[in-house]
Design an enzyme around this catalytic site. Structure first.
Site, short mmCIF file in Angstrom:
data_model
loop_
_atom_site.label_atom_id
_atom_site.label_comp_id
_atom_site.label_asym_id
_atom_site.label_seq_id
_atom_site.Cartn_x
_atom_site.Cartn_y
_atom_site.Cartn_z
N SER A 1 -16.44 -16.87 -32.93
CA SER A 1 -16.76 -17.04 -31.52
C SER A 1 -18.27 -17.13 -31.40
O SER A 1 -18.96 -16.12 -31.57
CB SER A 1 -16.24 -15.86 -30.69
OG SER A 1 -16.72 -15.94 -29.37
N GLU B 1 -20.97 -12.86 -25.12
CA GLU B 1 -19.94 -13.51 -24.30
C GLU B 1 -18.88 -12.50 -23.88
O GLU B 1 -18.39 -12.52 -22.74
CB GLU B 1 -19.29 -14.64 -25.09
CG GLU B 1 -18.41 -15.57 -24.28
CD GLU B 1 -18.08 -16.82 -25.08
OE1 GLU B 1 -18.80 -17.82 -24.92
OE2 GLU B 1 -17.12 -16.79 -25.88
N TYR C 1 -13.10 -18.71 -27.45
CA TYR C 1 -13.78 -17.98 -26.39
C TYR C 1 -13.51 -16.48 -26.58
O TYR C 1 -12.39 -16.07 -26.83
CB TYR C 1 -13.26 -18.44 -25.03
CG TYR C 1 -13.76 -17.63 -23.87
CD1 TYR C 1 -15.00 -17.88 -23.30
CD2 TYR C 1 -12.99 -16.60 -23.32
CE1 TYR C 1 -15.47 -17.13 -22.22
CE2 TYR C 1 -13.44 -15.85 -22.25
CZ TYR C 1 -14.67 -16.12 -21.71
OH TYR C 1 -15.13 -15.38 -20.64
N HIS C 2 -14.55 -15.66 -26.43
CA HIS C 2 -14.46 -14.22 -26.70
C HIS C 2 -14.21 -13.46 -25.41
O HIS C 2 -15.07 -13.40 -24.54
CB HIS C 2 -15.76 -13.75 -27.35
CG HIS C 2 -15.61 -12.49 -28.15
ND1 HIS C 2 -15.07 -11.33 -27.64
CD2 HIS C 2 -15.95 -12.20 -29.44
CE1 HIS C 2 -15.08 -10.39 -28.56
NE2 HIS C 2 -15.61 -10.89 -29.67
N GLY C 3 -13.04 -12.86 -25.28
CA GLY C 3 -12.75 -12.03 -24.12
C GLY C 3 -13.45 -10.69 -24.20
O GLY C 3 -14.08 -10.34 -25.20
#
Length: 299
Positions: A156, A162, A89-91
């Site tokens: 990602s 995202e 998951y890409h912050g």
């Protein structure tokens, strides 16, 4: 004067940590250039000749990770000895991913190659750093070549979109991206899901996104500025591998990764979903994430 001072102070509070990270990244590239010229290093950036420089970089970011985010990495034992694709998951700022790369190199002396968006390669002054740390374009040929050479490759699927437009609900924004699954099938390697607890509480993007979303979709450039940098607790969890199955379709593999990573249904009985249900507050809470820095019992 007072209003101007308060405005500048607010801007510094919101953006000082992200700007500090950018400064350290460029400083790292400058130090690599000095190292290259001082030692007359002409070897390929991925060669072992650069390992001492990589270790220095990793040590710096690992200290930063420990001090600022109390960083923890769990599930390294789930990584195979050979090649695999990590999906994460890409912050808003993927600083947690940089922490992961650093600790993986220090613990296992393994270099994980990172698929990056095209705009990253257009950033000035970072060519050597990108090469030494193993940042590659997301083409099928590049990924297959890296996997055939035995590397771990991370991607990602949500990418910049995202990063900019997801929020504390940790919503996946993959769209129709299935390329990573096809590469895994072609290379006959497992896919390993990964996520970092509280990454959205550490760094966020602004709620009003219509204008920035239109700007991004038109230019594919990340104009939405991230802010934050609070010293919340970061824990990266590496999930169980999804093994190569010659009978599975690309769509089924994508669905498996979704379930193993961030499908928010408590009926999904997978190891990684159990970790999310146990460790991640949804929606994310900055206060809880800060308090977790003092929770010594939680693993």
């Amino acid at each position: 004067v007072i209003i101007a001072s308060l405005t500048i102070s607010a801007i510094l509070v919101f953006f000082i940590v992200p700007l500090t990270i950018v400064f350290f990244i460029y400083l790292t590239n400058i130090l690599l250039l000095i190292y290259q010229r001082g030692n007359e290093v002409k070897a390929d950036p991925l060669s072992d000749v650069w390992d001492s420089a990589r270790k220095t970089i990793a040590s710096f970011w690992d200290i930063y990770a420990r001090v600022w985010h109390g960083y923890e990495l769990h599930g390294v034992e789930n990584l195979p000895e050979g090649p695999a694709i990590l999906v994460y998951y890409h912050g808003a700022i993927p600083i947690d991913y940089l922490y992961f790369l650093s600790r993986l190199f220090l613990w296992k002396k393994r270099l994980c190659l990172s698929v990056a968006d095209n705009f990253v390669f257009r950033l000035p002054g970072l060519k050597l750093l990108l090469g030494v740390t193993g940042v590659i374009p997301g083409t099928r040929e590049e990924c297959l070549g890296a996997l055939k050479n035995g590397y771990l490759v991370s991607i990602s699927p949500g990418g910049v979109r995202e990063a900019l437009f997801s929020d504390e609900s940790y919503q996946l924004m993959w769209g129709n991206r299935k390329g990573f699954a096809q590469v895994a099938l072609d290379a006959k390697v497992p896919i390993i899901p990964m996520y970092t607890q509280n990454v959205r509480e550490g760094y966020r993007t602004f709620k009003e996104r219509r204008f920035f979303r239109h700007l991004y979709e038109s230019t594919r450039l990340p104009f939405t500025p991230p802010y934050g940098g609070l010293p919340v607790k970061f824990r990266t969890y590496i999930g169980k591998p999804i093994p190569y199955d010659p009978n599975i379709t690309t769509e089924e593999l994508v669905e498996k990764v979704c379930k193993g990573k961030f499908l928010f249904s408590f009926q999904t009985k997978t190891a990684v979903q159990a970790l999310i249900s146990k460790h991640q507050t949804i929606p994310g809470s900055i206060w809880k994430a800060l308090l977790e820095r003092f929770d010594k019992r939680r693993k």
